[in-house]
Design a protein around this motif. Structure first.
Motif, short mmCIF file in Angstrom:
data_model
loop_
_atom_site.label_atom_id
_atom_site.label_comp_id
_atom_site.label_asym_id
_atom_site.label_seq_id
_atom_site.Cartn_x
_atom_site.Cartn_y
_atom_site.Cartn_z
N LYS A 1 17.68 5.98 22.35
CA LYS A 1 17.28 4.73 21.70
C LYS A 1 15.77 4.67 21.52
O LYS A 1 15.27 4.26 20.46
CB LYS A 1 17.77 3.54 22.54
CG LYS A 1 19.27 3.34 22.51
CD LYS A 1 19.73 2.28 23.51
CE LYS A 1 21.24 2.15 23.53
NZ LYS A 1 21.70 1.14 24.55
N CYS B 1 14.81 7.07 18.71
CA CYS B 1 15.21 6.52 17.42
C CYS B 1 14.20 5.47 16.93
O CYS B 1 13.90 5.38 15.74
CB CYS B 1 16.59 5.88 17.50
SG CYS B 1 17.97 7.04 17.53
N LEU C 1 16.69 11.93 14.85
CA LEU C 1 16.77 10.59 15.44
C LEU C 1 15.85 9.66 14.66
O LEU C 1 14.67 9.93 14.49
CB LEU C 1 16.38 10.64 16.92
CG LEU C 1 17.26 11.51 17.82
CD1 LEU C 1 16.74 11.48 19.26
CD2 LEU C 1 18.71 11.05 17.78
N ASN C 2 16.39 8.54 14.21
CA ASN C 2 15.63 7.62 13.36
C ASN C 2 16.14 6.20 13.55
O ASN C 2 17.24 5.99 14.10
CB ASN C 2 15.72 8.06 11.90
CG ASN C 2 17.15 7.95 11.38
OD1 ASN C 2 17.62 6.89 11.00
ND2 ASN C 2 17.86 9.09 11.36
#
Length: 500
Positions: free
Chosen positions: A400, A403, A453-454
């Motif tokens: 998280k 991201c 991851l974004n």
């Protein structure tokens, strides 16, 4: 020629106080009024061997480095020193019994399992120091629960046979985007202290941040590194800048690859759990003739040197004394991230000191979610590396954070708990569990590398809602609540008699 125990024992009072540490005698009479932990804890060992009390709190070279040479009285023939048989209290007997009944290491499946075990088997004073946080400990709990307000938006039908979660942090290749963040007094939990973390960091190819307030000597931790293992230095800035400069230059000379300046501790927070348990034992029968503050916690007792005058104006000076990348640890608002970029430092750690400083400080993950959109809007997202720490207990927490734009996360307490309960094997297993979780969860959200991851993979709309979160049973089970002062038995009995 060695001193005898009888000779040392003659110096057993506040006006003439010697102690034995690691087989050598020291005259600490003049140091008594200056000791941050108060005189009483030293006077308890006046004329005696104080090594057992000294070791968890101080690096082994402390007296050699800071006590004047004329106060070093020489080696002691330890065979002549009377060994006092310590009384084993019923509470300690129960703790030793719980150690024998510990679960097998293989029964620990997540980081909170280690905390649950450590809570049962650690000494109360050590647990009080490691687990304590500021005031009502609201921020301590928010750090963890904030992650629960972020939900995933997984991609499906992605080929995730091969998952690679290696990355770089400050230019150093690492196997997984977490580092062992600085935590003080490692020997409270394990006799070997921080070098246990050093060895595990080497085995798992992650970076260790060396704390200013380590139990082990700085060089001891550096010497425990293997091969080209990378370590960073966490720095509390001393009021005496000459001391600070010496520490920084020595760290760079020994190969440290990052200087993390703690900026959220102009004064140590009130950690009441620690304050109740630390430095409140029976002390000494020797009367010093002076009042001693017995209500300091371990943190306050070892941190009186920290400079509350540290400011943005000092950053150019730090840049002038080192070529190490400079990272500000403890930034808590986007405006200060922008100032850090303007100051030309290489990174910031969004952190509230593990909830140990200002209570009701927001979680690092929330500050991250506020910060990155601003940096992207201004085209500054690549000007500085952003890290976070506090409350990370699962690989999903790491994912998280990445991201939302973090370069990596710092993890502290969980490794202390794993070390305290199971030693080296515990820390190794804790790190491996995170790697196993990372591989599984990267697959499940449909990402094969850190680059994928974004922000589109998470729903963080509820993050800024500070309403009551759902109860996390694992965290709730291991949280050790604050307590009120214990009632003195004699007072209670007197009141009962008065009623009759």
């Amino acid at each position: 020629m060695s001193l005898t125990g009888v000779e040392v024992a003659k110096h057993d009072n506040a006006k003439d106080c010697w102690v034995i540490v690691h087989g050598k005698a020291y005259d600490v009479t003049e140091f008594l009024p200056e000791h941050p932990g108060g005189q009483k804890i030293i006077l308890k060992y006046a004329g005696k061997d104080a090594t057992e009390e000294f070791d968890p709190i101080h690096p082994p070279d402390t007296l050699e480095k800071y006590l004047p040479k004329d106060k070093h009285k020489g080696p002691v023939d330890m065979s002549t020193v009377v060994v006092e048989k310590a009384e084993v209290l019923p509470e300690e007997e129960e703790r030793l019994k719980r150690i024998q009944e510990m679960p097998l290491l293989e029964q620990c499946y997540n980081l909170l399992d280690f905390e649950a075990v450590a809570r049962r088997v650690m000494k109360k004073t050590a647990w009080g120091y490691y687990s304590s946080a500021a005031d009502d400990e609201i921020t301590l709990r928010e750090n963890h629960s904030a992650f629960h307000r972020i939900w995933f938006r997984p991609r499906v039908l992605v080929n995730v046979e091969h998952v690679d979660f290696s990355t770089t942090m400050l230019g150093t290749p690492v196997s997984i985007p977490f580092y062992v963040t600085a935590t003080a007094l490692g020997k409270l939990g394990h006799v070997e202290g921080e070098v246990v973390l050093t060895r595990s960091a080497a085995k798992h190819n992650v970076i260790q941040m060396i704390p200013t307030l380590a139990s082990c000597a700085f060089d001891e931790i550096i010497d425990a590194a293997q091969g080209d293992q990378v370590q960073w230095l966490q720095l509390y800035v001393n009021k005496d800048r000459a001391i600070t400069k010496k520490i920084v230059e020595h760290a760079e000379k020994r190969g440290c690859k990052g200087l993390f300046i703690t900026v959220d501790a102009p004064q140590l927070g009130r950690r009441e759990k620690d304050m109740r348990l630390k430095f409140t034992d029976e002390g000494s029968n020797v009367q010093s003739g002076e009042a001693t503050d017995r209500n300091q916690g371990a943190a306050r007792a070892i941190s009186s040197f920290i400079d509350p005058a540290l400011s943005w104006a000092d950053i150019p000076w730090f840049k002038s004394i080192t070529k190490m990348p400079i990272v500000l640890k403890g930034v808590q608002r986007v405006e200060d991230v922008l100032k850090a970029i303007e100051a030309g430092v290489q990174g910031v750690v969004l952190s509230n000191h593990g909830g140990r400083q200002l209570d009701f400080a927001r979680s690092a993950i929330e500050v991250l979610a506020e910060t990155m959109p601003v940096l992207r809007q201004m085209g500054l997202e690549n000007k500085i590396e952003i890290y976070i720490d506090g409350g990370v207990r699962r690989a999903t927490d790491i994912i998280k954070a990445l991201c939302l734009g973090a370069k990596g996360v710092g993890i502290g307490r969980p490794f202390l708990y794993a070390m305290s309960a199971y030693g080296q094997d515990g820390v190794d297993r804790a790190m491996q569990l995170l790697k196993d979780e990372m591989e599984m969860n990267m697959r499940l959200i449909g990402a094969t590398s850190i680059a994928e991851l974004n922000p589109g993979l998470v729903d963080a709309r509820g993050l800024f809602n500070h309403g009551a979160p759902p109860v996390d049973n694992l965290s709730h089970a291991v949280y050790d609540p604050l307590v009120n002062p214990a009632q003195r038995e004699g007072v209670a009995q007197t009141k009962e008699k008065a009623k009759l």
